[in-house]
Design a protein around this motif. Structure first.
Motif, mmCIF file in Angstrom:
data_model
loop_
_atom_site.group_PDB
_atom_site.id
_atom_site.type_symbol
_atom_site.label_atom_id
_atom_site.label_comp_id
_atom_site.label_asym_id
_atom_site.label_seq_id
_atom_site.Cartn_x
_atom_site.Cartn_y
_atom_site.Cartn_z
ATOM 1 N N ILE A 359 0.989 -0.981 0.086
ATOM 2 C CA ILE A 359 0.111 -0.099 -0.186
ATOM 3 C C ILE A 359 0.907 1.582 -0.031
ATOM 4 C CG2 ILE A 359 -1.748 1.253 1.170
ATOM 5 C CD1 ILE A 359 -2.535 -1.394 0.044
ATOM 6 N N ARG A 360 0.704 2.021 -0.876
ATOM 7 C CA ARG A 360 1.646 3.281 -1.018
ATOM 8 C C ARG A 360 1.257 4.125 -0.003
ATOM 9 N NH1 ARG A 360 -0.678 2.635 -6.497
ATOM 10 N NH2 ARG A 360 0.783 2.174 -8.062
ATOM 11 N N ASP A 361 2.430 4.768 0.380
ATOM 12 C CA ASP A 361 2.631 5.810 1.274
ATOM 13 C C ASP A 361 3.558 6.973 1.167
ATOM 14 O OD1 ASP A 361 1.863 7.178 3.796
ATOM 15 O OD2 ASP A 361 2.491 5.486 5.096
ATOM 16 N N GLU A 362 3.425 8.040 2.026
ATOM 17 C CA GLU A 362 4.127 9.191 1.581
ATOM 18 C C GLU A 362 5.929 8.836 1.838
ATOM 19 O OE1 GLU A 362 3.939 13.877 2.404
ATOM 20 O OE2 GLU A 362 4.525 12.746 3.896
ATOM 21 N N ILE A 363 6.728 9.296 0.760
ATOM 22 C CA ILE A 363 8.055 9.078 0.890
ATOM 23 C C ILE A 363 8.692 10.288 0.607
ATOM 24 C CG2 ILE A 363 10.061 7.922 -0.149
ATOM 25 C CD1 ILE A 363 7.866 6.021 1.178
ATOM 26 N N VAL A 364 9.741 10.658 1.518
ATOM 27 C CA VAL A 364 10.206 12.167 1.490
ATOM 28 C C VAL A 364 11.688 12.048 0.805
ATOM 29 C CG1 VAL A 364 11.048 14.163 2.890
ATOM 30 C CG2 VAL A 364 8.942 12.888 3.267
ATOM 31 N N GLN A 365 11.868 12.461 0.030
ATOM 32 C CA GLN A 365 13.182 12.832 -0.610
ATOM 33 C C GLN A 365 14.289 13.660 -0.057
ATOM 34 O OE1 GLN A 365 12.686 11.918 -5.333
ATOM 35 N NE2 GLN A 365 10.941 13.298 -4.875
ATOM 36 N N ASP A 366 14.423 13.655 1.142
ATOM 37 C CA ASP A 366 15.173 14.511 1.898
ATOM 38 C C ASP A 366 16.744 14.749 1.398
ATOM 39 O OD1 ASP A 366 15.459 12.100 3.050
ATOM 40 O OD2 ASP A 366 15.775 12.822 4.863
ATOM 41 N N GLU A 367 17.109 13.511 0.843
ATOM 42 C CA GLU A 367 18.600 13.403 0.629
ATOM 43 C C GLU A 367 18.980 14.094 -0.755
ATOM 44 O OE1 GLU A 367 20.532 9.438 1.767
ATOM 45 O OE2 GLU A 367 18.745 9.025 0.971
ATOM 46 N N THR A 368 17.860 13.801 -1.604
ATOM 47 C CA THR A 368 18.208 14.441 -2.978
ATOM 48 C C THR A 368 17.778 15.658 -3.427
ATOM 49 O OG1 THR A 368 16.294 13.248 -3.870
ATOM 50 C CG2 THR A 368 18.540 12.069 -3.960
ATOM 51 N N THR A 369 16.790 16.345 -2.666
ATOM 52 C CA THR A 369 16.080 17.320 -2.978
ATOM 53 C C THR A 369 16.127 18.431 -1.897
ATOM 54 O OG1 THR A 369 14.351 15.906 -3.758
ATOM 55 C CG2 THR A 369 13.818 18.427 -3.536
ATOM 56 N N PHE A 370 16.403 18.188 -0.626
ATOM 57 C CA PHE A 370 16.176 19.459 0.270
ATOM 58 C C PHE A 370 17.384 19.966 0.780
ATOM 59 C CE2 PHE A 370 12.138 17.375 2.237
ATOM 60 C CZ PHE A 370 11.526 17.718 0.990
ATOM 61 N N ALA A 371 17.423 21.071 1.176
ATOM 62 C CA ALA A 371 18.845 21.816 1.384
ATOM 63 C C ALA A 371 19.391 21.099 2.812
ATOM 64 C CB ALA A 371 18.489 23.429 2.055
ATOM 65 N N ARG A 372 20.701 21.178 2.855
ATOM 66 C CA ARG A 372 21.566 20.358 3.844
ATOM 67 C C ARG A 372 22.810 21.481 4.112
ATOM 68 N NH1 ARG A 372 23.515 14.669 1.865
ATOM 69 N NH2 ARG A 372 21.301 14.399 2.204
ATOM 70 N N PHE A 395 3.366 22.798 -3.409
ATOM 71 C CA PHE A 395 2.630 23.565 -3.634
ATOM 72 C C PHE A 395 1.125 23.525 -3.249
ATOM 73 C CE2 PHE A 395 5.521 24.826 -7.177
ATOM 74 C CZ PHE A 395 5.930 26.078 -6.744
ATOM 75 N N ASP A 396 1.031 21.947 -3.222
ATOM 76 C CA ASP A 396 -0.134 21.397 -2.690
ATOM 77 C C ASP A 396 -0.421 20.830 -1.397
ATOM 78 O OD1 ASP A 396 -0.934 21.302 -5.453
ATOM 79 O OD2 ASP A 396 0.034 19.477 -5.790
ATOM 80 N N ASN A 397 0.692 21.208 -0.581
ATOM 81 C CA ASN A 397 0.543 20.849 0.986
ATOM 82 C C ASN A 397 1.084 21.926 1.667
ATOM 83 O OD1 ASN A 397 0.886 19.663 3.406
ATOM 84 N ND2 ASN A 397 2.318 18.379 3.018
ATOM 85 N N PRO A 398 0.432 22.705 2.368
ATOM 86 C CA PRO A 398 0.504 24.067 3.172
ATOM 87 C C PRO A 398 1.751 23.778 4.249
ATOM 88 C CG PRO A 398 -1.606 23.954 3.027
ATOM 89 C CD PRO A 398 -1.298 22.362 2.364
ATOM 90 N N LYS A 399 1.799 22.371 4.678
ATOM 91 C CA LYS A 399 2.802 21.916 5.656
ATOM 92 C C LYS A 399 4.002 21.485 4.945
ATOM 93 C CE LYS A 399 -0.455 21.350 9.184
ATOM 94 N NZ LYS A 399 -0.899 19.916 10.093
ATOM 95 N N GLY A 400 3.942 21.359 3.663
ATOM 96 C CA GLY A 400 5.094 20.610 3.010
ATOM 97 C C GLY A 400 6.365 21.537 2.953
ATOM 98 N N ASN A 401 7.635 21.179 2.618
ATOM 99 C CA ASN A 401 8.700 21.847 2.542
ATOM 100 C C ASN A 401 8.917 22.633 1.524
ATOM 101 O OD1 ASN A 401 9.504 19.071 3.857
ATOM 102 N ND2 ASN A 401 11.351 20.284 4.277
ATOM 103 N N ARG A 402 9.322 23.983 1.831
ATOM 104 C CA ARG A 402 9.639 25.142 0.633
ATOM 105 C C ARG A 402 11.347 25.340 1.129
ATOM 106 N NH1 ARG A 402 4.712 27.455 -1.123
ATOM 107 N NH2 ARG A 402 6.098 28.403 -2.521
ATOM 108 N N CYS A 403 12.058 25.605 -0.261
ATOM 109 C CA CYS A 403 13.371 25.806 0.099
ATOM 110 C C CYS A 403 13.742 27.060 0.964
ATOM 111 C CB CYS A 403 14.183 25.836 -1.406
ATOM 112 S SG CYS A 403 13.329 27.210 -2.238
ATOM 113 N N SER A 404 12.872 28.113 0.881
ATOM 114 C CA SER A 404 13.103 29.375 1.518
ATOM 115 C C SER A 404 13.050 29.251 2.858
ATOM 116 C CB SER A 404 12.358 30.387 0.864
ATOM 117 O OG SER A 404 10.816 30.300 1.169
ATOM 118 N N ILE A 405 12.294 28.378 3.406
ATOM 119 C CA ILE A 405 12.162 28.188 4.871
ATOM 120 C C ILE A 405 13.215 27.132 5.283
ATOM 121 C CG2 ILE A 405 10.702 27.081 6.670
ATOM 122 C CD1 ILE A 405 8.299 27.926 5.003
#
Length: 722
Positions: A359-372, A395-405
């Motif tokens: 059953i599909r669930d949310e996967i976060v690509q924190d390694e390849t996408t997000f700032a570090r 854009f579809d998730n108000p609680k999702g990651n944004r690079c500026s934040i």
């Protein structure tokens, strides 16, 4: 899917049966595409709706629309046929001549004046040529190649014409296949020479090695054809046609079928719904690479590293055989909607076959996408380093990651560590969210304009930073390269125009100065509100952006203050290398005040220049990159001795660049204390993070950026001491 994936390989033999089949296929294809009535009648097919809506959208709201007329039709005609047959070894010139009647008709199809005929006609001819293919490549590969013969092959497809007849096409195929076999024959010879004298070594004859090389090429070709047979269908050909049309307007207007749009959104947000496994290609098989701790695949206990995914099924639907699929295509099938079922048919390492339901669930690509971030402890101080791979935004998730934040969070962590300066690394960052780059630039400058945008009506608008506060006011450097584009260029240009920091990297950045927006193709979505549609989505160029100093980054990019040569300097990969790119222009500068603590750039550049004089690595990288670029655009020898000599020189040059790109002594780069336990529950992620740190410790470009920032810190100290 990349248009260049449509490189098709065709055989020679033409038989009367194929012609009859082609005629029947033409009738079937025409019915599928809605032939037999004008748009709006009977009613219009899905394909006609898409094409007509795309045409209206391009004409009415594209930033700089070309006239959809016979001239535009000719451009689409030429580009589409080239995209269908990139290597120009499938279609004959007679096929192109036979399709010429559509050369000035495509505009009428787009505008709905006639029904869609061009794509089904091309598809019919193309499929007929595909029927000829397997016999040709199998026949050529059934006989030995003579690698002692002195002949060559031209790999620059842009300079090739379509073959004038069967004999010319067969000869082109013979040379192409011989080159593929030569590559593998050379590798086998090299391996044998390396292993000679080792225990249990058994020498093989050159005849045996040549036969092995041909067998390997045959395997590759067979696998490639399995994929072609599945991918050459009505939807794929039509989607590529629409993509060709929109790309003729400008390089950044794209057409996304629904599945491709979902994948695009996933890449932008850094999140998707899937099973939590990395996939890799292993000799044509799609294999499980690693599992994400806590993911559906990991929790099931039934999916293991090394498993081959043979089929993918959506719930109760018939599973799709992955034979011939690329990794990216398999990924798109496995991902989907949260809570939905996906069934994997797995070939286990022990040879057994199991069907696993997940059953599909949310996967976060924190390694390849997000700032570090990390800390560089230099000889002169402590430097903060922030790596940003893209300007992401969910854009579809108000609680999702944004690079500026996220970048603001990394800056605050670095300030807690009392760093003396900060480097923002935007190398290979292709851009992303316009809103977020404005917010991110505002972290480093006081209230004021960040970028200007202008729509097709010529009305400039200033996008400002409204926050009077500055999160970080210390020494700042921005690293860029030839693939830093769009939002990366907005950020670099703002920092440069405000004289807020120093731009370090390639001579110029990519040169993309246009703004796009996703618009769904349903009539209800044409009001810009809905970015998704069952008909697909167009990422449409609506505006151009300009520096606050007035000039555009379009074509010209952002010129680095301190230039550091790299491997891609001479590669034809920038915006200016695309003939459909929009032109450069400029508008009136905005009203802004440069940074009050501006550095003396001439002094900073002079100090870097002095270091360059005593460091031959960068000048040698420059010379090697220039030489390799010339070698990549050439005719290759099919003589084994000449080929091996050329390969040896090329490999030696690449190896030299690889060596030169690494500092002789590692820098002291460490993770922030706050990140010490970040991947404590996932060993694979922890190991990859440590490898990321290790790679940066020997990065010669980062090393010079640290030197530059040290110089800026020293200059700041002198200024304040005064």
């Amino acid at each position: 899917m990349s248009l260049k994936e449509y490189k098709h390989m065709i055989s020679k033999r033409i038989i009367p049966v194929a012609i009859v089949v082609a005629g029947l296929a033409m009738i079937v294809a025409f019915k599928k595409y809605g032939i037999g009535g004008h748009l709006g009648a009977n009613p219009p097919t899905k394909y006609e709706k898409i094409l007509h809506n795309v045409g209206e959208m391009l004409e009415q709201i594209h930033y700089s629309p070309k006239q959809i007329d016979d001239k535009f039709s000719h451009e689409v005609f030429t580009k589409y046929l080239t995209d269908v047959d990139v290597e120009k070894n499938v279609l004959l010139q007679s096929d192109i001549d036979g399709l010429k009647k559509f050369d000035n008709q495509i505009d009428d199809e787009i505008l709905g004046k006639v029904t869609i005929q061009f794509v089904p006609a091309v598809e019919t001819v193309y499929k007929a040529r595909l029927t000829e293919t397997e016999a040709l490549y199998k026949d050529i590969l059934s006989r030995p190649f003579d690698f002692s013969k002195d002949e060559d092959v031209n790999q620059n497809y842009d300079k090739l014409d379509f073959p004038k007849d069967d004999a010319e096409r067969k000869e082109a195929w013979r040379k192409r296949l011989k080159f593929l076999a030569l590559e593998r024959y050379s590798d086998l010879l090299e391996a044998q020479e390396t292993n000679k004298g080792k225990k249990d070594f058994v020498a093989r004859s050159k005849e045996d090695l040549e036969k092995d090389a041909r067998a390997r090429v045959l395997k590759i070709m067979d696998r490639y054809y399995e994929r072609l047979k599945k991918k050459v269908n009505d939807d794929e050909q039509f989607n590529m046609f629409v993509q060709t049309i929109v790309q003729c307007m400008d390089p950044h207007t794209d057409y996304f079928p629904p599945l491709e749009k979902r994948y695009f959104d996933e890449q932008m947000s850094g999140r998707f719904f899937g099973i939590g496994a990395t996939l890799k290609d292993d000799d044509g098989n799609i294999k499980i690479g690693t599992l994400v701790t806590g993911s559906p695949a990991w929790k099931s206990g039934k999916v293991a590293q090394g498993d081959i995914i043979a089929k993918v099924g959506q719930g109760t639907q018939e599973p799709v055989d992955l034979t011939g699929y690329l990794v990216e295509e398999a990924v798109k099938l496995i991902r989907g909607t949260k809570g939905t079922e996906v069934k994997l048919t797995l070939k286990k390492v022990d040879g057994s076959v199991k069907v696993v339901s997940l059953i599909r669930d949310e996967i976060v690509q924190d390694e390849t996408t997000f700032a570090r971030s990390a800390i560089v402890n230099s000889e002169k101080g402590k430097i903060g380093y922030i790596y940003l791979p893209e300007f992401y935004a969910d854009f579809d998730n108000p609680k999702g990651n944004r690079c500026s934040i996220d970048v603001a969070r990394e800056v605050m962590k670095l300030k807690e560590e009392k760093v003396d300066g900060i480097i923002i690394d935007l190398r290979h960052n292709g851009g992303g969210s316009l809103y977020d780059v404005v917010q991110m630039a505002g972290l480093f400058v006081e209230q004021g304009p960040i970028v200007q945008v202008k729509d097709r009506d010529g009305k400039p608008q200033i996008l400002p930073d409204h926050d009077k506060s500055v999160l970080y006011d210390g020494p700042l450097a921005v690293m860029v390269d030839e693939l830093s584009a769009s939002a990366s260029e907005i950020f670099a240009a703002a920092i440069q125009d405000y004289k807020r920091g120093v731009i370090i990297g390639s001579t110029t950045t990519y040169g993309k100065g246009t703004v796009q927006r996703n618009i769904g193709l349903d009539n209800k979505a044409l009001g810009f509100m809905d970015t998704n549609s069952d008909l697909g989505t167009v990422k449409l160029t609506l505006e151009k952006f300009y520096r606050i100093s007035g000039g555009s980054t379009q074509l010209r990019g952002v010129a680095s203050d301190i230039v550091l040569p790299d491997l891609n300097e001479y590669s034809k990969i920038r915006e200016k290398d695309n003939p459909d790119a929009l032109p450069w222009d400029e508008i009136q500068k905005a009203d802004y005040t440069p940074w009050k603590y501006a550095y003396d750039l001439n002094i900073i550049k002079g100090m870097s220049s002095e270091r360059m004089k005593t460091n031959s690595a960068f000048s040698q990288i420059h010379d090697d990159a220039e030489w390799l670029n010339k070698e990549s655009d050439k005719v290759y020898s099919l003589n084994i001795d000449k080929y091996r000599a050329e390969k040896k020189q090329i490999n030696s040059t690449y190896k030299q660049i690889e060596t030169l790109s690494k500092l002789p002594k590692e820098m002291n780069i460490l993770a922030l204390p706050q990140d010490a336990g970040k991947y404590a529950t996932d060993k694979d992620k922890a190991d990859r993070f440590q490898q990321w740190l290790k790679d940066r410790r020997t990065d010669i470009w980062l090393g010079e950026a640290v030197n530059v920032l040290d110089d800026m810190v020293a200059q700041k100290s002198l200024v304040y001491n005064k």
